[in-house]
Design an enzyme around this catalytic site. Structure first.
Site, PDB file in Angstrom:
ATOM      1  N   HIS A  26       4.417   5.507   1.862  1.00  0.00           N
ATOM      2  CA  HIS A  26       3.338   4.459   2.040  1.00  0.00           C
ATOM      3  C   HIS A  26       1.950   5.552   2.241  1.00  0.00           C
ATOM      4  O   HIS A  26       1.464   6.271   2.917  1.00  0.00           O
ATOM      5  CB  HIS A  26       3.445   3.877   3.714  1.00  0.00           C
ATOM      6  CG  HIS A  26       2.218   2.824   4.063  1.00  0.00           C
ATOM      7  ND1 HIS A  26       1.078   2.516   4.051  1.00  0.00           N
ATOM      8  CD2 HIS A  26       1.713   1.111   4.146  1.00  0.00           C
ATOM      9  CE1 HIS A  26       0.454   1.834   4.264  1.00  0.00           C
ATOM     10  NE2 HIS A  26       1.446   0.882   4.094  1.00  0.00           N
ATOM     11  N   HIS A  27       0.933   4.629   1.819  1.00  0.00           N
ATOM     12  CA  HIS A  27      -0.473   5.900   1.342  1.00  0.00           C
ATOM     13  C   HIS A  27      -1.082   6.233   2.985  1.00  0.00           C
ATOM     14  O   HIS A  27      -1.673   6.671   3.247  1.00  0.00           O
ATOM     15  CB  HIS A  27      -1.409   4.506   0.352  1.00  0.00           C
ATOM     16  CG  HIS A  27      -2.791   5.660   0.052  1.00  0.00           C
ATOM     17  ND1 HIS A  27      -2.673   6.613   0.083  1.00  0.00           N
ATOM     18  CD2 HIS A  27      -3.218   4.722  -1.248  1.00  0.00           C
ATOM     19  CE1 HIS A  27      -3.195   6.982  -0.726  1.00  0.00           C
ATOM     20  NE2 HIS A  27      -3.817   5.774  -1.785  1.00  0.00           N
ATOM     21  N   ALA A  28      -0.431   5.238   3.682  1.00  0.00           N
ATOM     22  CA  ALA A  28      -0.632   5.674   5.599  1.00  0.00           C
ATOM     23  C   ALA A  28      -0.963   7.072   6.106  1.00  0.00           C
ATOM     24  O   ALA A  28      -1.403   7.857   6.490  1.00  0.00           O
ATOM     25  CB  ALA A  28      -0.859   4.640   6.148  1.00  0.00           C
ATOM     26  N   MET A  29       0.582   8.266   5.050  1.00  0.00           N
ATOM     27  CA  MET A  29       1.005   9.337   4.971  1.00  0.00           C
ATOM     28  C   MET A  29       0.810   9.905   4.353  1.00  0.00           C
ATOM     29  O   MET A  29       1.239  11.001   4.670  1.00  0.00           O
ATOM     30  CB  MET A  29       2.972   8.684   6.349  1.00  0.00           C
ATOM     31  CG  MET A  29       3.447   8.715   4.649  1.00  0.00           C
ATOM     32  SD  MET A  29       5.061   8.578   5.995  1.00  0.00           S
ATOM     33  CE  MET A  29       5.204  10.097   5.506  1.00  0.00           C
ATOM     34  N   MET A  82       0.647  -1.415   0.393  1.00  0.00           N
ATOM     35  CA  MET A  82      -0.357  -0.187   0.090  1.00  0.00           C
ATOM     36  C   MET A  82       0.894   1.394   0.285  1.00  0.00           C
ATOM     37  O   MET A  82       0.540   2.731   0.574  1.00  0.00           O
ATOM     38  CB  MET A  82      -0.713  -0.220   1.580  1.00  0.00           C
ATOM     39  CG  MET A  82      -1.891  -1.339   1.303  1.00  0.00           C
ATOM     40  SD  MET A  82      -3.237  -0.947  -0.361  1.00  0.00           S
ATOM     41  CE  MET A  82      -3.912   0.802  -0.097  1.00  0.00           C
TER      42      MET A  82
END
Length: 224
Positions: A148-151, A29
């Site tokens: 990462h897509h989370a950040m 991701m």
């Protein structure tokens, strides 16, 4: 944002947390890119040490890139300063054979990008990584990256640009800024903070619902 007994510490949103939860060893991701750069006249290669120095000098402008994901006993995980952070753990140098002269450069760069992008980011560190190719053909260099897509949202993407690029070729480095990682706290403190966050969010939700009940016309518009 969590502002309980731990002080200032960001909690991941439910959406950002989902990007971590759905990731598997075969379905990553992160988002990635490959940038080809034109070198200044007379320059033989890109200086990786100078690039790393400029990134380090600007990290106070984008603090998320010095933070890692810390699981919380309750609620969403947290962004916390990485006490072992070093720029050289995130910026590596690779010079594939054949790229410098230009012969087979595209094939070699494609193979490098495929290998780099197919490896998962280390969750124990801040979730970004760069690879510098000092010579990517005559008069060119390359930088590969992944985050990462989370950040990564619109703001984080702009922050990454401020780390990597100058507005002018001879731009000066920012003023140095001291940085000491903030301790994340123990499991009990994280749990207490998560409970406090949950209570505050439930109060806010109840207040929003009460507000809508006092404004029927606005409630109908939102329902539509």
């Amino acid at each position: 944002r969590s502002v309980g007994i731990l002080g200032a510490m960001d909690r991941l949103s439910a959406l950002d947390t989902s990007f971590l939860q759905v990731e598997t060893p075969s379905a990553h991701m992160h988002v990635g890119w490959s940038a080809t750069l034109e070198l200044p006249d007379g320059a033989r290669e890109l200086d990786p040490d100078a690039l790393a120095e400029r990134i380090a000098a600007r990290l106070h402008l984008a603090p998320r890139f010095r933070q890692r994901v810390v699981p919380a006993p309750l609620g969403e995980p947290l962004w916390a300063d990485d006490p072992a952070f070093r720029v050289d753990r995130h910026v590596s140098v690779v010079q594939p054979e054949g790229v410098e002269s230009g012969r087979g450069a595209r094939t070699a760069m494609d193979a490098l990008a495929a290998d780099f992008l197919s490896s998962q980011l280390d969750r124990s560190r801040p979730l970004w990584e760069l690879v510098v190719v000092p010579r990517a053909g005559p008069g060119r260099a390359a930088v590969l990256g992944k985050v990462h897509h989370a950040m990564v949202d619109g703001i984080a993407a702009v922050e990454l640009g401020t780390l990597l690029f100058d507005l002018a070729p001879d731009a000066a480095l920012p003023e140095p800024a001291d940085w000491d990682p903030e301790p994340a706290g123990g499991g009990m403190r994280l749990a207490v903070d998560a409970v406090a966050d949950s209570a505050v969010e439930q109060f806010r939700a109840a207040r929003r619902m009460a507000s809508l009940g006092l404004q029927p016309r606005r409630t109908l518009r939102i329902a539509e």
